[in-house]
Write a protein that holds these residues in place. Structure first.
Motif, PDB file in Angstrom:
ATOM      1  N   ASP A 178       0.406  -1.618  -0.176  1.00 55.90           N
ATOM      2  CA  ASP A 178      -0.198  -0.151  -0.055  1.00 55.90           C
ATOM      3  C   ASP A 178       0.482   1.626  -0.122  1.00 55.90           C
ATOM      4  O   ASP A 178       1.080   2.157   1.151  1.00 55.90           O
ATOM      5  N   GLY A 181      -1.439   4.435   0.293  1.00 58.50           N
ATOM      6  CA  GLY A 181      -0.974   4.646   2.154  1.00 58.50           C
ATOM      7  C   GLY A 181      -0.473   5.009   3.278  1.00 58.50           C
ATOM      8  O   GLY A 181      -0.212   5.372   3.928  1.00 58.50           O
ATOM      9  N   VAL A 184       0.183   8.784   2.175  1.00 53.35           N
ATOM     10  CA  VAL A 184      -0.817   9.613   3.353  1.00 53.35           C
ATOM     11  C   VAL A 184      -0.644   9.284   4.547  1.00 53.35           C
ATOM     12  O   VAL A 184      -0.940  10.046   5.734  1.00 53.35           O
ATOM     13  N   LEU A 185      -0.034   8.039   5.445  1.00 53.82           N
ATOM     14  CA  LEU A 185       0.156   8.038   6.682  1.00 53.82           C
ATOM     15  C   LEU A 185       1.778   8.902   7.064  1.00 53.82           C
ATOM     16  O   LEU A 185       1.510  10.246   8.352  1.00 53.82           O
ATOM     17  N   GLY A 216      -0.822   9.012  -3.494  1.00 56.85           N
ATOM     18  CA  GLY A 216      -1.297   9.297  -1.924  1.00 56.85           C
ATOM     19  C   GLY A 216      -0.610  11.165  -1.408  1.00 56.85           C
ATOM     20  O   GLY A 216      -1.274  10.813  -0.812  1.00 56.85           O
ATOM     21  N   THR A 333      -2.899  -7.212  -0.917  1.00 54.86           N
ATOM     22  CA  THR A 333      -2.785  -5.331  -0.307  1.00 54.86           C
ATOM     23  C   THR A 333      -1.887  -5.758   0.628  1.00 54.86           C
ATOM     24  O   THR A 333      -2.850  -6.281   1.971  1.00 54.86           O
ATOM     25  N   PRO A 335       0.072  -3.811   3.957  1.00 60.54           N
ATOM     26  CA  PRO A 335      -0.300  -2.466   4.778  1.00 60.54           C
ATOM     27  C   PRO A 335       1.020  -2.747   4.575  1.00 60.54           C
ATOM     28  O   PRO A 335       1.671  -2.811   5.293  1.00 60.54           O
TER      29      PRO A 335
END
Length: 348
Positions: A178, A181, A184-185, A216, A333, A335
């Motif tokens: 991901d 993602g 984004v974090l 992202g 996917t 993480p």
């Protein structure tokens, strides 16, 4: 080293090792020197030796035993030096140096560990010509061009799973990290600390992972009403991070934080900041991507996004074995997660 020289060196090492095995330098059942030692002896990169040894594993001259080493087998499965087409294999790009230099060894280790647990030989190949329509293949997709290799395997009749996002239109399951993602974090972490001027150091323009990390970053910035326009770099290496950070830090409204597409680029960015007299994290926060070993051992510890590389290899092993048993393989996917260390803090 150029890509042509890399391929040439790979073949030279392979031929040399093959001739030594056939000459009896190492007998059947005997362990050959470790790949790092062979790289030193041949004066080549570690991955050049690993590719050469991988070809000999595919040809059933050698067998890797995780945790113990690589051992000489009798010359071919029938004792005659003939090559057996693998029932299942991991196909890596021939131009492996396009990848982050610390990336591929972890994927290979995970794949070999996974195959060992499943009681299967861990064949690693770099050419479509080494398989036939009966082979189940996990194909590592580094960029969009590698999607054509996936389709070629499908045309041969192979059952194929893509590692990273497959870009084509065929029915091919993918095992992906991901990446979007993860960035984004990173943005959420920096925004929570109070940063609003956040820049992004991009990966290679055609790299699948880099494209998704950039996507992202852009979506996370826009979701918070922030401008995603501070981008530079174009690469995963230290020098690219240094160049990109230098460009962004020279702006009148410089960023107070940077998200890098890789840990190595992040380290280059830290040096660029220090060369301009800026302290990290007091004047500039930096987040990497990958959580390579260098991130933990960096003097103040690099805040980064954990990339599950070994898990990617393990999932590849499970997928090709499932294919070989006639089972269905679905998209997976994996993480990511934020590893907070010493390179991020509130802006001044």
């Amino acid at each position: 080293m150029t890509s042509t020289n890399s391929r040439t060196k790979h073949r030279e090492v392979e031929r040399s090792l093959r001739s030594q095995i056939q000459a009896g330098v190492w007998r059947a059942g005997e362990r050959i020197p470790a790949e790092h030692e062979l790289a030193r002896r041949f004066g080549v990169a570690y991955m050049t030796v690993r590719q050469a040894v991988g070809s000999l594993v595919t040809d059933r001259l050698l067998q890797r035993v995780p945790g113990k080493g690589t051992f000489v087998l009798p010359h071919g499965p029938n004792g005659d030096g003939s090559r057996a087409v693998p029932a299942a294999a991991l196909l890596v790009p021939a131009l492996w140096q396009r990848l982050d230099p610390l990336y591929l060894p972890d994927v290979l280790d995970g794949y070999e560990t996974g195959m060992e647990r499943l009681g299967q030989p861990a064949a690693v190949i770099d050419r479509v010509e080494l398989v036939d329509g009966e082979t189940c293949v996990a194909c590592l997709v580094a960029d969009r061009e590698d999607s054509a290799i996936v389709e070629r395997l499908k045309d041969l009749g192979c059952r194929v799973v893509a590692l990273n996002r497959y870009q084509g239109r065929r029915a091919v399951p993918s095992i992906v990290v991901d990446n979007a993602g993860g960035t984004v974090l990173a943005v959420e972490h920096l925004a929570a600390l109070g940063h609003s001027r956040i820049g992004f150091l991009t990966g290679w323009p055609d790299n699948v992972d880099g494209i998704e990390r950039q996507r992202g970053f852009t979506s996370a910035m826009r979701a918070r009403g922030l401008s995603p326009d501070m981008e530079a770099g174009a690469g995963f290496r230290e020098e690219r991070g240094y160049q990109g950070a230098s460009e962004l830090l020279a702006r009148p409204e410089r960023p107070t934080a940077l998200v890098a597409a890789s840990d190595l680029a992040a380290i280059g960015a830290i040096k660029a900041a220090r060369d301009r007299g800026l302290a990290v994290p007091d004047d500039l926060s930096v987040v990497g991507f990958g959580d390579f070993s260098v991130a933990a051992y960096w003097p103040c510890g690099l805040t980064t996004i954990y990339q599950p590389r070994r898990e990617l290899g393990e999932e590849a092993a499970r997928a090709v074995v499932a294919f070989s048993r006639g089972e269905a393989v679905r998209d997976v996917t994996l993480p990511t997660r934020l590893i907070e260390r010493g390179t991020t803090g509130p802006p001044r």
